[in-house]
Design a protein around this motif. Structure first.
Motif, short mmCIF file in Angstrom:
data_model
loop_
_atom_site.label_atom_id
_atom_site.label_comp_id
_atom_site.label_asym_id
_atom_site.label_seq_id
_atom_site.Cartn_x
_atom_site.Cartn_y
_atom_site.Cartn_z
N THR A 55 -1.72 -6.23 -3.53
CA THR A 55 -1.68 -7.59 -3.31
C THR A 55 -0.52 -8.19 -2.67
N GLN A 79 0.97 -1.33 -0.13
CA GLN A 79 0.10 0.05 0.42
C GLN A 79 0.41 1.36 -0.31
N ARG A 85 0.83 -9.72 -6.07
CA ARG A 85 0.82 -8.83 -7.13
C ARG A 85 2.08 -8.35 -7.25
#
Length: 422
Positions: A397, A207, A400
């Protein structure tokens, strides 16, 4: 290890114990008494005279806090056309007209009554106009440009963030070995460029990477005057003119008339150089106030994409950029790549949790400046936490992320080797 122990001194305003992390001048963590103090041993000189740097710091600190107080709790907006930007654009138009006049006069003197003695001043004016000509920037030669076929996961994530924020997507995406990231526009066609420094990118969690992309893509839509084509001449030309006119000491000693002529030229050119420098500094200060507003907006766009929690973590990492650099260098020399960089950076940040509040406050003192393009990191984080909390629009994720890093395995290995040898 960073230490942040309370001192024995009590705050004269509220009675709380003052603190002095990193041997900084003490301040009160409760009411922030003395936070504006100037630390000459910990501050980068701006003018070179301590007394002037101290006053400049106080003015920069006061303007920075006033801007924060003005923006906190209010819409920041991306007007791109505030009074400061309009003034800078107007100055740019005048400067462009002046450079054009130099070029036209130089051509006229060069071709008029050719050959004649006017050739020398004509060529001089043409050379001056060439040096002061508008520049549109170019790609950094060290930037390794990626293609969508080479890094499809990365391009897809960038597109996803751009769509979520309704900002233009970069037309060029590249990587380099710096511990940084930037977005900008280059060339006459103003191609949008995004550069990700792999040591920095590889050290961030999922993130936080989305937050970084949100912030950088925000620069394509936040109205930063430093990135506008029309404001560039005012932010560059006056400074270049001041450098050109600054007298240089040659060491040559001639006759009395030659010395007198050199003294007159030195006084005249020196005065012009100082006037241009003062005008350049004034315009730069105006532009940088507006640039700081744009940075607050880029942070808000980052939070909308990645969530407020991720953007605040990214800013805390920014506070500890030197520690992150040491982690990456240590792991690189041990043969480790981005997976270990990421894990050790997260561990280092977690260990610093108790010290972060004081480091955030210290950044307000040390990053406040008349010439700072970014607000202090502590105020940027404080601005975010004072606004509406955002949940992430884009979720990356771990699976990913790992596919994304695998796409760039060759580039990571090259950078890791460079770091390990540094």
């Amino acid at each position: 290890m960073t230490t942040a122990t309370p001192t024995a001194t009590e705050c004269p305003e509220c009675g709380a114990a003052t603190v002095s992390p990193l041997a900084a001048t003490p301040w009160c963590p409760s009411c922030e008494w003395n936070l504006e103090a100037y630390d000459p041993d910990r501050s980068r000189p701006v003018f070179g005279w301590v007394w002037l740097d101290r006053r400049a710091h106080r003015l920069g600190y006061r303007l920075t806090r006033q801007q924060f107080d003005r923006l906190v709790g209010r819409p920041i907006g991306a007007t791109g056309g505030g009074a400061a930007t309009v003034l800078i654009a107007a100055a740019s138009v005048l400067l462009l007209a002046g450079v054009a006049a130099l070029a036209v006069t130089g051509v006229w003197l060069t071709v008029w009554s050719f050959p004649s003695l006017t050739i020398l001043p004509g060529v001089t004016l043409l050379a001056l106009a060439f040096v002061l000509r508008p520049r549109f920037g170019r790609l950094d030669p060290e930037l390794e440009v990626l293609t969508r076929q080479r890094a499809p996961e990365l391009f897809a994530l960038v597109d996803e963030v751009a769509t979520a924020l309704d900002t233009p997507a970069p037309q060029v995406i590249g990587v380099d070995g710096n511990f940084n990231a930037y977005a900008g526009q280059v060339g006459l066609r103003r191609r949008r460029v995004l550069c990700l420094g792999l040591p920095y990118w590889g050290s961030l969690g999922p993130q936080e990477r989305v937050a970084l992309l949100g912030h950088e893509l925000g620069h394509f839509a936040n109205g930063d005057p430093r990135r506008m084509l029309l404001t560039q001449p005012a932010l560059r030309t006056l400074g270049e003119a001041a450098d050109l006119l600054r007298p240089m000491e040659t060491g040559h000693r001639g006759g009395i008339l030659e010395l007198f002529g050199a003294l007159l030229a030195k006084v005249f050119l020196g005065t012009l150089s100082r006037l241009f420098s003062a005008a350049h500094l004034a315009l730069a200060c105006l532009a940088l106030r507006e640039s700081q507003r744009a940075e607050y907006l880029a942070d808000e766009l980052s939070a909308r994409a990645a969530g407020t929690d991720a953007t605040t973590r990214l800013l805390d990492n920014t506070l500890r950029i030197e520690s992150m650099t040491l982690v990456v260098r240590r792991d690189s020399r041990a043969g480790q790549g981005p997976q270990q960089w990421r894990a050790d950076t997260a561990r280092s940040l977690a260990e610093a949790t108790d010290r972060l509040p004081q480091l955030r406050q210290l950044s307000v003192r040390e990053e406040a400046s008349l010439l700072a393009s970014h607000p202090p990191t502590g105020l940027r984080r404080r601005m975010l936490t004072s606004r509406s909390w955002h949940d992430p629009k884009v979720v990356l994720t771990l699976a990913r992320l790992e596919r994304m890093d695998q796409e760039l395995a060759r580039e990571y290995e090259r950078i890791r080797r460079q770091i390990s040898l540094s």
